[in-house]
Design an enzyme around this catalytic site. Structure first.
Site, short mmCIF file in Angstrom:
data_model
loop_
_atom_site.label_atom_id
_atom_site.label_comp_id
_atom_site.label_asym_id
_atom_site.label_seq_id
_atom_site.Cartn_x
_atom_site.Cartn_y
_atom_site.Cartn_z
CE LYS A 1 3.99 1.44 0.89
NZ LYS A 1 2.65 0.83 0.88
CD GLN B 1 -0.03 0.46 3.43
OE1 GLN B 1 0.63 1.31 2.86
NE2 GLN B 1 0.27 -0.82 3.34
CG ASP C 1 -0.26 1.06 -4.49
OD1 ASP C 1 0.99 0.98 -4.54
OD2 ASP C 1 -0.91 0.84 -3.46
#
Ligand code: NAD
Length: 302
Positions: free
Chosen positions: A53, A97, A120
């Site tokens: 990422k 995460q 997200d």
């Protein structure tokens, strides 16, 4: 032979588009988009994902801000870190995460992320916005699947779609997005009986069960579009000899399904790269919103 729905190629195309969006807004914004990545503990797979990422951010000109906290960190400290990122003006997107180390409950931590910085698309408010068809950050994996289908002009209008899996991460938002595109959607899960009789009706079959190679030719209607969300590392098998190395596979037995389907996502190189790209799309879209720039990514965040 099925058309290959190449996520790696589309991800590269979309990265160019994002780069152009950033270049067009940089002067007015006075700063690049910023993605804060919060990693807790030392899970090696998470380390690889975070590195991917960050690299993707670097390629397109998004500033990435990594906070790496130890496995033993308290929930209060994580919460305080999230709250600091919520008010950090350099940050447009925040990514926690997952999975978190044992002892940390992801629910309250995800809820603490400012919904306007939810990279997200997993915040309750943003899942509600998806349900109501309102704009907002979208869950990355299903949004990536929708972009892949759109890129290959695969219409969902009046199609019968079956999603295998009902997780908040993939299955549920996937079903909502397919429905919003006018497909008639069924959701299968671990309590569904006679899965094959349901999946055989699907014009579009999205498999997100997390079960290596569970879907074969007996589950697929000839001509169906098959999207394989699963990703698994199969270990090397010493019995098959040294030439058989560890490899990745999905939830679909691709060799069996490929001759039957009209289109199929490869694993790797299908849905996976699109998930990372949609994280960037959410971040750049938030940056455009936070900085009062024109919103150029609407077609990707339906
Ligand atoms: P999950 O374990 O949270 O959910 C799996 C779902 O599948 C559950 O709803 C369960 O009921 C259903 N299921 C399990 N076995 C089933 C069966 N035999 N028949 C019918 N339904 C069944 O997993 P998830 O987070 O939704 O992820 C699913 C898969 O997608 C995993 O392999 C994960 O690694 C992968 N994934 C890939 C990406 C990517 O970017 N490629 C992103 C997210 C998840």
């Amino acid at each position: 032979m099925a058309l290959r729905l190449d996520g790696k190629q589309l991800a590269a195309e979309l990265e160019q588009r994002l780069q152009a969006e950033i270049a067009a807004g940089l002067v007015q914004a006075g700063r690049p988009p910023g993605l804060a990545v919060l990693r807790i503990g030392d899970d090696p797979a998470s380390g690889v994902y975070v590195a991917h990422k960050q690299k993707a951010c670097g390629r397109i000109g998004v500033a990435s801000h990594l906070t790496h906290l130890p496995e033993t960190v308290s929930a209060a400290k994580v919460l305080a870190t999230i709250q600091a990122l919520n008010i950090d003006e350099r940050v447009d997107g925040i990514l926690l995460q997952l999975p978190l180390p044992k002892g940390l409950d992801e629910g309250p931590l995800l809820a603490a992320i400012d919904p306007e910085k939810d990279a997200d698309g997993l915040h309750t408010l943003n899942l509600g916005r998806l349900l109501k068809g309102e704009p907002g950050p979208r869950s990355c994996t299903p949004a990536g699947v929708m972009a892949l289908l759109a890129r290959h002009q695969i219409s969902l209008e009046r199609k019968r779609a079956v999603v295998i899996g009902r997780s908040i991460l993939v299955g549920q938002p996937m079903a909502l997005m397919l429905q919003a595109a006018n497909a008639t959607v069924s959701v299968a899960h671990s309590h569904t009986d006679d899965l094959a009789s349901l999946t055989q009706q699907a014009d579009v079959l999205v498999v997100a069960a997390g079960r290596p190679q569970m879907i074969g030719s007996d589950h697929v209607k000839p001509g169906a579009v098959v999207v394989d969300v699963g990703i698994h590392r199969l270990p090397a098998d010493p019995e098959l000899g040294p030439q058989v190395k560890a490899r990745l596979c999905g939830d679909v037995r691709a060799q069996e399904v490929e001759p039957l389907a009209s289109a199929l996502t490869p694993v790797p190189g299908g849905v996976g790269p699109m998930t990372v790209t949609m994280l960037l799309v959410n971040t750049v879209a938030r940056w455009q919103q936070h900085c009062g720039l024109p919103f150029g990514l609407r077609d990707l965040l339906l």
